[in-house]
Write a protein that holds these residues in place. Structure first.
Motif, PDB file in Angstrom:
ATOM      1  N   ARG A  73       0.826  -1.207   0.000  1.00  0.00           N
ATOM      2  CA  ARG A  73       0.000   0.000   0.000  1.00  0.00           C
ATOM      3  C   ARG A  73       0.862   1.260   0.000  1.00  0.00           C
ATOM      4  O   ARG A  73       0.561   2.227  -0.658  1.00  0.00           O
ATOM      5  CB  ARG A  73      -0.920   0.023   1.219  1.00  0.00           C
ATOM      6  N   ILE A  74       1.902   1.259   0.779  1.00  0.00           N
ATOM      7  CA  ILE A  74       2.858   2.368   0.822  1.00  0.00           C
ATOM      8  C   ILE A  74       4.219   1.747   0.515  1.00  0.00           C
ATOM      9  O   ILE A  74       4.662   0.863   1.264  1.00  0.00           O
ATOM     10  CB  ILE A  74       2.879   3.067   2.202  1.00  0.00           C
ATOM     11  N   PRO A  75       4.862   2.154  -0.585  1.00  0.00           N
ATOM     12  CA  PRO A  75       6.121   1.503  -0.972  1.00  0.00           C
ATOM     13  C   PRO A  75       7.105   1.366   0.188  1.00  0.00           C
ATOM     14  O   PRO A  75       7.376   2.331   0.899  1.00  0.00           O
ATOM     15  CB  PRO A  75       6.668   2.428  -2.067  1.00  0.00           C
ATOM     16  N   ASP A  76       7.585   0.154   0.374  1.00  0.00           N
ATOM     17  CA  ASP A  76       8.584  -0.186   1.404  1.00  0.00           C
ATOM     18  C   ASP A  76       8.160   0.110   2.832  1.00  0.00           C
ATOM     19  O   ASP A  76       8.982   0.099   3.730  1.00  0.00           O
ATOM     20  CB  ASP A  76       9.916   0.532   1.128  1.00  0.00           C
ATOM     21  N   ARG A  77       6.858   0.392   3.054  1.00  0.00           N
ATOM     22  CA  ARG A  77       6.448   0.740   4.413  1.00  0.00           C
ATOM     23  C   ARG A  77       5.260  -0.047   4.926  1.00  0.00           C
ATOM     24  O   ARG A  77       5.231  -0.417   6.089  1.00  0.00           O
ATOM     25  CB  ARG A  77       6.142   2.237   4.497  1.00  0.00           C
ATOM     26  N   PHE A  78       4.243  -0.254   4.085  1.00  0.00           N
ATOM     27  CA  PHE A  78       3.017  -0.866   4.578  1.00  0.00           C
ATOM     28  C   PHE A  78       2.454  -1.834   3.553  1.00  0.00           C
ATOM     29  O   PHE A  78       2.162  -1.458   2.423  1.00  0.00           O
ATOM     30  CB  PHE A  78       1.963   0.210   4.881  1.00  0.00           C
ATOM     31  N   TYR A  79       2.296  -3.085   3.973  1.00  0.00           N
ATOM     32  CA  TYR A  79       1.711  -4.143   3.160  1.00  0.00           C
ATOM     33  C   TYR A  79       0.428  -4.565   3.860  1.00  0.00           C
ATOM     34  O   TYR A  79       0.426  -4.785   5.078  1.00  0.00           O
ATOM     35  CB  TYR A  79       2.687  -5.327   3.085  1.00  0.00           C
ATOM     36  N   GLY A  80      -0.666  -4.650   3.127  1.00  0.00           N
ATOM     37  CA  GLY A  80      -1.917  -4.973   3.805  1.00  0.00           C
ATOM     38  C   GLY A  80      -2.916  -5.706   2.937  1.00  0.00           C
ATOM     39  O   GLY A  80      -2.804  -5.750   1.708  1.00  0.00           O
ATOM     40  N   ALA A  81      -3.897  -6.291   3.603  1.00  0.00           N
ATOM     41  CA  ALA A  81      -5.034  -6.965   2.975  1.00  0.00           C
ATOM     42  C   ALA A  81      -6.243  -6.725   3.862  1.00  0.00           C
ATOM     43  O   ALA A  81      -6.109  -6.594   5.089  1.00  0.00           O
ATOM     44  CB  ALA A  81      -4.760  -8.454   2.837  1.00  0.00           C
ATOM     45  N   TYR A  82      -7.427  -6.678   3.257  1.00  0.00           N
ATOM     46  CA  TYR A  82      -8.636  -6.328   3.986  1.00  0.00           C
ATOM     47  C   TYR A  82      -9.764  -7.298   3.670  1.00  0.00           C
ATOM     48  O   TYR A  82      -9.966  -7.658   2.512  1.00  0.00           O
ATOM     49  CB  TYR A  82      -9.079  -4.903   3.619  1.00  0.00           C
ATOM     50  N   ILE A  83     -10.484  -7.696   4.697  1.00  0.00           N
ATOM     51  CA  ILE A  83     -11.640  -8.578   4.522  1.00  0.00           C
ATOM     52  C   ILE A  83     -12.809  -8.037   5.328  1.00  0.00           C
ATOM     53  O   ILE A  83     -12.639  -7.200   6.220  1.00  0.00           O
ATOM     54  CB  ILE A  83     -11.334 -10.041   4.947  1.00  0.00           C
ATOM     55  N   ARG A  84     -13.995  -8.536   5.005  1.00  0.00           N
ATOM     56  CA  ARG A  84     -15.189  -8.342   5.829  1.00  0.00           C
ATOM     57  C   ARG A  84     -15.530  -9.716   6.370  1.00  0.00           C
ATOM     58  O   ARG A  84     -15.654 -10.687   5.615  1.00  0.00           O
ATOM     59  CB  ARG A  84     -16.364  -7.808   4.999  1.00  0.00           C
ATOM     60  N   ASP A  85     -15.674  -9.831   7.689  1.00  0.00           N
ATOM     61  CA  ASP A  85     -15.994 -11.126   8.288  1.00  0.00           C
ATOM     62  C   ASP A  85     -17.438 -11.509   7.976  1.00  0.00           C
ATOM     63  O   ASP A  85     -18.121 -10.829   7.209  1.00  0.00           O
ATOM     64  CB  ASP A  85     -15.670 -11.159   9.783  1.00  0.00           C
ATOM     65  N   LEU A  86     -17.918 -12.564   8.563  1.00  0.00           N
ATOM     66  CA  LEU A  86     -19.241 -13.100   8.267  1.00  0.00           C
ATOM     67  C   LEU A  86     -20.373 -12.157   8.649  1.00  0.00           C
ATOM     68  O   LEU A  86     -21.494 -12.305   8.164  1.00  0.00           O
ATOM     69  CB  LEU A  86     -19.414 -14.459   8.940  1.00  0.00           C
ATOM     70  N   ASP A  87     -20.082 -11.172   9.517  1.00  0.00           N
ATOM     71  CA  ASP A  87     -21.074 -10.176   9.917  1.00  0.00           C
ATOM     72  C   ASP A  87     -20.814  -8.814   9.286  1.00  0.00           C
ATOM     73  O   ASP A  87     -21.489  -7.844   9.626  1.00  0.00           O
ATOM     74  CB  ASP A  87     -21.113 -10.041  11.446  1.00  0.00           C
ATOM     75  N   GLY A  88     -19.830  -8.724   8.402  1.00  0.00           N
ATOM     76  CA  GLY A  88     -19.529  -7.461   7.739  1.00  0.00           C
ATOM     77  C   GLY A  88     -18.512  -6.591   8.439  1.00  0.00           C
ATOM     78  O   GLY A  88     -18.231  -5.477   7.985  1.00  0.00           O
ATOM     79  N   ASN A  89     -17.941  -7.054   9.555  1.00  0.00           N
ATOM     80  CA  ASN A  89     -16.909  -6.285  10.247  1.00  0.00           C
ATOM     81  C   ASN A  89     -15.641  -6.264   9.407  1.00  0.00           C
ATOM     82  O   ASN A  89     -15.225  -7.280   8.864  1.00  0.00           O
ATOM     83  CB  ASN A  89     -16.604  -6.908  11.612  1.00  0.00           C
ATOM     84  N   LYS A  90     -15.015  -5.096   9.302  1.00  0.00           N
ATOM     85  CA  LYS A  90     -13.791  -4.958   8.511  1.00  0.00           C
ATOM     86  C   LYS A  90     -12.579  -5.341   9.349  1.00  0.00           C
ATOM     87  O   LYS A  90     -12.409  -4.868  10.474  1.00  0.00           O
ATOM     88  CB  LYS A  90     -13.645  -3.525   7.996  1.00  0.00           C
TER      89      LYS A  90
END
Length: 123
Positions: free
Chosen positions: A99-116
């Motif tokens: 997400r931010i070169p050389d600083r932040f790697y991430g992934a995002y999901i919504r659980d079974l109830d929609g919580n991020k």
């Protein structure tokens, strides 16, 4: 500094099964189960994630702008947890990537109830 974060769910059995499977690779497990709330973590002295049915007995609602972020310790574990969450029925809210070169790697999901939920790694 953070003791635990709580997210509301509609079905405790389903939520406990989802998070038990998802967080097992981080050596996290249910540490305390009090029927309407359950705490997941590695120990009571470390930050925990709690899932609960709302105290007021009203329907749970994922908060707009609210998110739980979990740092599993590496980019490889970010990818692993993201894919495992999807296999367990979560939906994608952002595929794994830098997400931010050389600083932040991430992934995002919504659980079974929609919580991020985010999985991330700095560096």
């Amino acid at each position: 500094m953070i003791g635990y974060v709580t997210i509301g769910v509609s079905d405790m059995a389903r939520a406990k099964a989802f998070y038990s499977d998802l967080l097992a690779d981080l050596d996290a497990r249910v540490l305390m189960d009090l029927d309407r709330i359950a705490f997941f973590g590695q120990s009571m002295g470390k930050p925990m994630l709690a899932v609960c049915t709302p105290y007021d007995k009203q329907p749970n609602h994922p908060g707009n702008g609210n998110m739980v972020a979990i740092n599993p310790g590496s980019k490889e574990l970010v990818d692993k947890l993201y894919h495992k969450a999807i296999e367990l029925g979560a939906t994608c809210d952002g595929e794994p990537g830098q997400r931010i070169p050389d600083r932040f790697y991430g992934a995002y999901i919504r659980d079974l109830d929609g919580n991020k939920v985010a999985f991330f790694h700095f560096g």
